[in-house]
Design a protein around this motif. Sequence first.
Motif, PDB file in Angstrom:
ATOM      1  N   ALA A 173     -53.656  -8.066  71.108  1.00 47.41           N
ATOM      2  CA  ALA A 173     -53.557  -6.610  71.069  1.00 47.41           C
ATOM      3  C   ALA A 173     -53.912  -6.065  72.451  1.00 47.41           C
ATOM      4  O   ALA A 173     -54.225  -6.824  73.365  1.00 47.41           O
ATOM      5  N   VAL A 174     -53.884  -4.751  72.576  1.00 50.46           N
ATOM      6  CA  VAL A 174     -54.367  -4.092  73.788  1.00 50.46           C
ATOM      7  C   VAL A 174     -55.718  -3.463  73.464  1.00 50.46           C
ATOM      8  O   VAL A 174     -55.882  -2.838  72.414  1.00 50.46           O
ATOM      9  N   TYR A 175     -56.670  -3.642  74.359  1.00 46.19           N
ATOM     10  CA  TYR A 175     -58.032  -3.149  74.151  1.00 46.19           C
ATOM     11  C   TYR A 175     -58.348  -2.093  75.207  1.00 46.19           C
ATOM     12  O   TYR A 175     -58.154  -2.312  76.408  1.00 46.19           O
ATOM     13  N   TYR A 176     -58.852  -0.941  74.736  1.00 50.01           N
ATOM     14  CA  TYR A 176     -59.147   0.185  75.617  1.00 50.01           C
ATOM     15  C   TYR A 176     -60.624   0.554  75.537  1.00 50.01           C
ATOM     16  O   TYR A 176     -61.209   0.574  74.447  1.00 50.01           O
ATOM     17  N   CYS A 177     -61.195   0.894  76.683  1.00 53.40           N
ATOM     18  CA  CYS A 177     -62.498   1.538  76.666  1.00 53.40           C
ATOM     19  C   CYS A 177     -62.269   3.054  76.699  1.00 53.40           C
ATOM     20  O   CYS A 177     -61.254   3.528  77.204  1.00 53.40           O
ATOM     21  N   LEU A 178     -63.199   3.785  76.132  1.00 50.99           N
ATOM     22  CA  LEU A 178     -63.149   5.244  76.103  1.00 50.99           C
ATOM     23  C   LEU A 178     -64.515   5.758  76.525  1.00 50.99           C
ATOM     24  O   LEU A 178     -65.533   5.438  75.912  1.00 50.99           O
ATOM     25  N   VAL A 179     -64.530   6.542  77.608  1.00 46.28           N
ATOM     26  CA  VAL A 179     -65.787   7.073  78.114  1.00 46.28           C
ATOM     27  C   VAL A 179     -65.615   8.536  78.482  1.00 46.28           C
ATOM     28  O   VAL A 179     -64.497   9.014  78.686  1.00 46.28           O
ATOM     29  N   ALA A 180     -66.742   9.227  78.589  1.00 40.19           N
ATOM     30  CA  ALA A 180     -66.748  10.626  79.029  1.00 40.19           C
ATOM     31  C   ALA A 180     -67.014  10.651  80.530  1.00 40.19           C
ATOM     32  O   ALA A 180     -68.037  10.135  80.995  1.00 40.19           O
ATOM     33  N   ILE A 181     -66.096  11.222  81.278  1.00 43.51           N
ATOM     34  CA  ILE A 181     -66.169  11.205  82.744  1.00 43.51           C
ATOM     35  C   ILE A 181     -66.874  12.468  83.240  1.00 43.51           C
ATOM     36  O   ILE A 181     -66.430  13.592  82.978  1.00 43.51           O
ATOM     37  N   LEU A 182     -67.966  12.269  83.998  1.00 43.19           N
ATOM     38  CA  LEU A 182     -68.763  13.391  84.497  1.00 43.19           C
ATOM     39  C   LEU A 182     -67.943  14.355  85.346  1.00 43.19           C
ATOM     40  O   LEU A 182     -67.990  15.569  85.144  1.00 43.19           O
ATOM     41  N   GLU A 183     -67.174  13.813  86.296  1.00 42.79           N
ATOM     42  CA  GLU A 183     -66.479  14.689  87.235  1.00 42.79           C
ATOM     43  C   GLU A 183     -65.371  15.490  86.582  1.00 42.79           C
ATOM     44  O   GLU A 183     -64.816  16.395  87.193  1.00 42.79           O
ATOM     45  N   TYR A 184     -65.045  15.152  85.341  1.00 43.61           N
ATOM     46  CA  TYR A 184     -64.046  15.914  84.603  1.00 43.61           C
ATOM     47  C   TYR A 184     -64.705  16.741  83.494  1.00 43.61           C
ATOM     48  O   TYR A 184     -64.093  17.012  82.463  1.00 43.61           O
ATOM     49  N   GLY A 185     -65.940  17.102  83.712  1.00 44.58           N
ATOM     50  CA  GLY A 185     -66.635  17.917  82.718  1.00 44.58           C
ATOM     51  C   GLY A 185     -66.912  17.188  81.427  1.00 44.58           C
ATOM     52  O   GLY A 185     -66.855  17.771  80.345  1.00 44.58           O
ATOM     53  N   ASN A 186     -67.210  15.914  81.522  1.00 47.60           N
ATOM     54  CA  ASN A 186     -67.503  15.069  80.362  1.00 47.60           C
ATOM     55  C   ASN A 186     -66.305  14.903  79.442  1.00 47.60           C
ATOM     56  O   ASN A 186     -66.460  14.678  78.235  1.00 47.60           O
ATOM     57  N   LYS A 187     -65.134  14.979  80.000  1.00 48.27           N
ATOM     58  CA  LYS A 187     -63.912  14.796  79.216  1.00 48.27           C
ATOM     59  C   LYS A 187     -63.772  13.322  78.831  1.00 48.27           C
ATOM     60  O   LYS A 187     -64.000  12.435  79.655  1.00 48.27           O
ATOM     61  N   LEU A 188     -63.410  13.063  77.579  1.00 44.70           N
ATOM     62  CA  LEU A 188     -63.192  11.692  77.120  1.00 44.70           C
ATOM     63  C   LEU A 188     -61.877  11.167  77.695  1.00 44.70           C
ATOM     64  O   LEU A 188     -60.837  11.813  77.557  1.00 44.70           O
ATOM     65  N   VAL A 189     -61.941  10.008  78.328  1.00 42.59           N
ATOM     66  CA  VAL A 189     -60.775   9.429  78.977  1.00 42.59           C
ATOM     67  C   VAL A 189     -60.634   7.960  78.556  1.00 42.59           C
ATOM     68  O   VAL A 189     -61.613   7.191  78.621  1.00 42.59           O
TER      69      VAL A 189
ATOM     70  N   GLY B 227     -59.334   4.164  79.137  1.00 41.64           N
ATOM     71  CA  GLY B 227     -58.962   3.269  80.211  1.00 41.64           C
ATOM     72  C   GLY B 227     -57.500   2.882  80.105  1.00 41.64           C
ATOM     73  O   GLY B 227     -56.815   3.237  79.136  1.00 41.64           O
ATOM     74  N   ALA B 228     -57.023   2.128  81.089  1.00 38.01           N
ATOM     75  CA  ALA B 228     -55.606   1.737  81.130  1.00 38.01           C
ATOM     76  C   ALA B 228     -55.275   0.643  80.113  1.00 38.01           C
ATOM     77  O   ALA B 228     -54.106   0.402  79.834  1.00 38.01           O
ATOM     78  N   GLY B 229     -56.299  -0.001  79.599  1.00 38.22           N
ATOM     79  CA  GLY B 229     -56.068  -1.013  78.578  1.00 38.22           C
ATOM     80  C   GLY B 229     -55.950  -2.420  79.134  1.00 38.22           C
ATOM     81  O   GLY B 229     -55.483  -2.622  80.266  1.00 38.22           O
ATOM     82  N   THR B 230     -56.382  -3.396  78.343  1.00 39.35           N
ATOM     83  CA  THR B 230     -56.281  -4.819  78.667  1.00 39.35           C
ATOM     84  C   THR B 230     -55.452  -5.492  77.585  1.00 39.35           C
ATOM     85  O   THR B 230     -55.806  -5.424  76.403  1.00 39.35           O
ATOM     86  N   ILE B 231     -54.357  -6.133  78.004  1.00 40.29           N
ATOM     87  CA  ILE B 231     -53.514  -6.866  77.058  1.00 40.29           C
ATOM     88  C   ILE B 231     -54.147  -8.237  76.843  1.00 40.29           C
ATOM     89  O   ILE B 231     -54.254  -9.032  77.781  1.00 40.29           O
ATOM     90  N   LEU B 232     -54.581  -8.513  75.626  1.00 45.96           N
ATOM     91  CA  LEU B 232     -55.141  -9.818  75.288  1.00 45.96           C
ATOM     92  C   LEU B 232     -54.090 -10.621  74.524  1.00 45.96           C
ATOM     93  O   LEU B 232     -53.586 -10.172  73.493  1.00 45.96           O
ATOM     94  N   ARG B 233     -53.772 -11.782  75.057  1.00 47.93           N
ATOM     95  CA  ARG B 233     -52.834 -12.682  74.384  1.00 47.93           C
ATOM     96  C   ARG B 233     -53.605 -13.918  73.933  1.00 47.93           C
ATOM     97  O   ARG B 233     -54.187 -14.623  74.765  1.00 47.93           O
ATOM     98  N   VAL B 234     -53.604 -14.155  72.633  1.00 48.78           N
ATOM     99  CA  VAL B 234     -54.276 -15.327  72.082  1.00 48.78           C
ATOM    100  C   VAL B 234     -53.216 -16.349  71.700  1.00 48.78           C
ATOM    101  O   VAL B 234     -52.270 -16.039  70.959  1.00 48.78           O
ATOM    102  N   LYS B 235     -53.392 -17.561  72.222  1.00 49.03           N
ATOM    103  CA  LYS B 235     -52.414 -18.624  71.990  1.00 49.03           C
ATOM    104  C   LYS B 235     -52.992 -19.685  71.055  1.00 49.03           C
ATOM    105  O   LYS B 235     -54.206 -19.880  70.996  1.00 49.03           O
ATOM    106  N   SER B 236     -52.113 -20.387  70.376  1.00 45.65           N
ATOM    107  CA  SER B 236     -52.563 -21.450  69.470  1.00 45.65           C
ATOM    108  C   SER B 236     -52.625 -22.776  70.211  1.00 45.65           C
ATOM    109  O   SER B 236     -52.108 -22.913  71.314  1.00 45.65           O
TER     110      SER B 236
END
Lengths: 114, 111
Positions: free
Chosen positions: B84-100, B102-111
Amino acid sequence: DAGVIQSPRHEVTEMGQEVTLRCKPISGHNSLFWYRQTMMRGLELLIYFNNNVPIDDSGMPEDRFSAKMPNASFSTLKIQPSEPRDSAVYFCASSLSGKENEQFFGPGTRLTVL
Amino acid sequence: LAKTTQPISMDSYEGQEVNITCSHNNIATNDYITWYQQFPSQGPRFIIQGYKTKVTNEVASLFIPADRKSSTLSLPRVSLSDTAVYYCLVAILEYGNKLVFGAGTILRVKS
């Protein structure tokens, strides 16, 4: 609960046409978010409502985009006129007030503007 | 400057532990750090949140250092269904604590 409901799931339209996307948040959730997701720009917040009032619309790209929340159970995102660069997946999400980091997303609307 | 930084992709094999780190230099001091998972053709889904140190639930663990400039999502013994794709979500100070997200990490699990 059925979760966040979005309609339509897919929309194909021609450039210049008006597009209206619809969202029904989870009952009891007072915060509602509209996002746009593309490969190039990722997941972008367009607008955020709390108690039906727009709190942050700084992510709305331009005047062609507008969003409304006439009541606690319904919101729309309108694009008029649509352009090919608006093609994306649009997500609606909702949360409880004060827990905006814990959002519940709908299945999204895949919009293609030809 | 990027609001957050995540690896673009990661590969793993079934049964391995996977750690995905998100760097966020300037986040609000009083907000949670949250992680989401997204499968193809679905909306993102909340996985875990934390404020500091370590949090664990039935799905994952989240490690947050004292300075809160990064966070690491740990998935124990991944399976193919964790692809799946995994995203972090944080509140950015310089944007007035707006929740933003991340760009996401594609995780590929192989057998």
